[in-house]
Design a protein around this motif. Structure first.
Motif, PDB file in Angstrom:
ATOM      1  N   ARG A  43       0.823  -1.213   0.000  1.00  0.00           N
ATOM      2  CA  ARG A  43       0.000   0.000   0.000  1.00  0.00           C
ATOM      3  C   ARG A  43       0.854   1.258   0.000  1.00  0.00           C
ATOM      4  N   PHE A  44       2.122   1.143   0.389  1.00  0.00           N
ATOM      5  CA  PHE A  44       3.017   2.298   0.400  1.00  0.00           C
ATOM      6  C   PHE A  44       3.712   2.508  -0.949  1.00  0.00           C
ATOM      7  N   THR A  45       3.411   1.656  -1.918  1.00  0.00           N
ATOM      8  CA  THR A  45       4.015   1.775  -3.244  1.00  0.00           C
ATOM      9  C   THR A  45       3.247   2.784  -4.088  1.00  0.00           C
ATOM     10  N   SER A  46       3.960   3.633  -4.797  1.00  0.00           N
ATOM     11  CA  SER A  46       3.299   4.644  -5.629  1.00  0.00           C
ATOM     12  C   SER A  46       2.599   3.976  -6.813  1.00  0.00           C
ATOM     13  N   HIS A  47       1.616   4.679  -7.359  1.00  0.00           N
ATOM     14  CA  HIS A  47       0.910   4.130  -8.516  1.00  0.00           C
ATOM     15  C   HIS A  47       1.852   3.940  -9.707  1.00  0.00           C
ATOM     16  N   ARG A  48       2.793   4.843  -9.874  1.00  0.00           N
ATOM     17  CA  ARG A  48       3.734   4.712 -10.990  1.00  0.00           C
ATOM     18  C   ARG A  48       4.526   3.407 -10.879  1.00  0.00           C
ATOM     19  N   ASP A  49       4.980   3.069  -9.674  1.00  0.00           N
ATOM     20  CA  ASP A  49       5.731   1.827  -9.500  1.00  0.00           C
ATOM     21  C   ASP A  49       4.829   0.604  -9.686  1.00  0.00           C
ATOM     22  N   ILE A  50       3.571   0.713  -9.234  1.00  0.00           N
ATOM     23  CA  ILE A  50       2.638  -0.398  -9.439  1.00  0.00           C
ATOM     24  C   ILE A  50       2.391  -0.608 -10.924  1.00  0.00           C
ATOM     25  N   ALA A  51       2.238   0.474 -11.680  1.00  0.00           N
ATOM     26  CA  ALA A  51       2.016   0.362 -13.121  1.00  0.00           C
ATOM     27  C   ALA A  51       3.208  -0.312 -13.798  1.00  0.00           C
ATOM     28  N   ARG A  52       4.414   0.068 -13.398  1.00  0.00           N
ATOM     29  CA  ARG A  52       5.608  -0.563 -13.969  1.00  0.00           C
ATOM     30  C   ARG A  52       5.668  -2.041 -13.619  1.00  0.00           C
ATOM     31  N   THR A  53       5.310  -2.371 -12.381  1.00  0.00           N
ATOM     32  CA  THR A  53       5.315  -3.775 -11.950  1.00  0.00           C
ATOM     33  C   THR A  53       4.309  -4.590 -12.758  1.00  0.00           C
ATOM     34  N   PHE A  54       3.131  -4.039 -13.009  1.00  0.00           N
ATOM     35  CA  PHE A  54       2.126  -4.734 -13.805  1.00  0.00           C
ATOM     36  C   PHE A  54       2.618  -4.963 -15.229  1.00  0.00           C
TER      37      PHE A  54
ATOM     38  N   VAL B  76       3.042 -14.138 -11.166  1.00  0.00           N
ATOM     39  CA  VAL B  76       4.295 -13.402 -11.376  1.00  0.00           C
ATOM     40  C   VAL B  76       4.289 -12.030 -10.702  1.00  0.00           C
ATOM     41  N   LEU B  77       3.175 -11.647 -10.100  1.00  0.00           N
ATOM     42  CA  LEU B  77       3.141 -10.391  -9.348  1.00  0.00           C
ATOM     43  C   LEU B  77       3.635 -10.622  -7.920  1.00  0.00           C
ATOM     44  N   PRO B  78       4.211  -9.621  -7.278  1.00  0.00           N
ATOM     45  CA  PRO B  78       4.694  -9.788  -5.905  1.00  0.00           C
ATOM     46  C   PRO B  78       3.531  -9.952  -4.928  1.00  0.00           C
ATOM     47  N   PRO B  79       3.774 -10.645  -3.801  1.00  0.00           N
ATOM     48  CA  PRO B  79       2.734 -10.763  -2.769  1.00  0.00           C
ATOM     49  C   PRO B  79       2.267  -9.385  -2.329  1.00  0.00           C
ATOM     50  N   GLY B  80       0.958  -9.217  -2.256  1.00  0.00           N
ATOM     51  CA  GLY B  80       0.399  -7.921  -1.914  1.00  0.00           C
ATOM     52  C   GLY B  80      -0.268  -7.241  -3.090  1.00  0.00           C
ATOM     53  N   LEU B  81       0.140  -7.630  -4.299  1.00  0.00           N
ATOM     54  CA  LEU B  81      -0.588  -7.246  -5.514  1.00  0.00           C
ATOM     55  C   LEU B  81      -1.264  -8.517  -6.017  1.00  0.00           C
ATOM     56  N   ASP B  82      -2.537  -8.655  -5.749  1.00  0.00           N
ATOM     57  CA  ASP B  82      -3.256  -9.902  -5.997  1.00  0.00           C
ATOM     58  C   ASP B  82      -4.370  -9.671  -7.006  1.00  0.00           C
ATOM     59  N   VAL B  83      -4.314 -10.405  -8.120  1.00  0.00           N
ATOM     60  CA  VAL B  83      -5.357 -10.305  -9.136  1.00  0.00           C
ATOM     61  C   VAL B  83      -6.549 -11.145  -8.676  1.00  0.00           C
ATOM     62  N   LEU B  84      -7.676 -10.498  -8.442  1.00  0.00           N
ATOM     63  CA  LEU B  84      -8.839 -11.164  -7.869  1.00  0.00           C
ATOM     64  C   LEU B  84      -9.823 -11.649  -8.921  1.00  0.00           C
ATOM     65  N   GLU B  85      -9.897 -10.950 -10.049  1.00  0.00           N
ATOM     66  CA  GLU B  85     -10.890 -11.318 -11.060  1.00  0.00           C
ATOM     67  C   GLU B  85     -10.489 -10.716 -12.406  1.00  0.00           C
TER      68      GLU B  85
END
Length: 243
Positions: A15-26, A86-95
């Motif tokens: 939750r402390f990760t910025s949206h920009r970093d989450i977008a790059r991770t995705f 392949v996503l890190p724990p904490g980013l969970d694809v639910l549907e």
């Protein structure tokens, strides 16, 4: 070309990760999972990924949304499994569902939030919430990169009530021996956006309520408002079209 809509959760330290970093991770995860992404045209092509109303940094969520376009048809559930692996724990694809048309942002106008306030008794929180809901206007200051701005929080708050502090999926109730008020609130996604910390600032304005430790905010749902003030699942139409 196929358009798919994903609901994912942002939990724990993520939750402390910025949206920009989450977008790059995705985007890295999409490549690692071998998803046949569609790309934009032009000098610098990029994968067709559309984000919808990302939660602020520091906020957890059980209902984040993103759309992706692919050039070859894929099975939505197979994509969910492959991407989640392949996503890190904490980013969970639910549907994952196939788009039935229209746009996803037009199906989202409000968010349901769960705010945990350690050190605040339910009684004190109830009094503060009553004062907030009774007010016609509650102005708070927000510090932005352009300086302080004043916004009226009250028109955006559709409902607010004090919940029960208990463990549930994706949440840690913490030390039950200590008081902890739980605020469940539905907030319209206005412009400028009223965030969870703005709601907490409003409680401070109307009732001088200041949690002794930082509150934890979790977005529980997004959607359009129904006649009772609840939220309509933005993926409901897509699921119905698949039947």
């Amino acid at each position: 070309m196929q358009k798919l809509r994903l609901r994912y959760a942002k939990r724990g330290r993520l939750r402390f990760t910025s949206h920009r970093d989450i977008a790059r991770t995705f985007e890295r995860a999409l490549r690692r999972a071998g998803v046949p992404m569609a790309y934009s045209q032009g000098f610098s092509p990029h994968p067709k990924v559309s984000w919808v109303g990302a939660a602020p940094t520091g906020v957890a969520s059980e209902a984040e949304y993103v759309e992706v376009q692919v050039v070859d048809r894929v099975d939505p559930e197979a994509l969910r499994v492959a991407l989640d692996a392949v996503l890190p724990p904490g980013l969970d694809v639910l549907e994952v569902v196939q788009s039935s048309g229209g746009t996803l942002p037009e199906r989202i106008e409000a968010s349901a939030w769960r705010l945990e306030l350690p050190g605040v008794s339910p009684e004190d929180l109830t009094e503060a919430v009553s004062a907030l809901m009774a007010a016609e206007s509650v102005e708070v200051e927000r510090l932005t990169k352009d300086g302080k701005k004043v916004l009226d929080v009250r028109p955006a708050v559709v409902s607010a009530q004090v919940g029960v502090h208990s463990s549930d999926a994706g949440h840690d109730a913490g030390d039950l021996s200590q008081p902890c008020g739980i605020l469940m609130t539905v907030v319209r996604q206005t412009t400028p956006t009223v965030r969870p910390d703005d709601v907490l600032s409003a409680l401070r304005v109307v009732a001088d309520l200041v949690p002794p430790v930082p509150a934890k905010a979790t977005r529980m749902a997004q959607g359009r408002l129904d006649d009772e003030g609840g939220l309509v699942d933005p993926l409901a139409l897509d699921r119905a079209a698949e039947v």
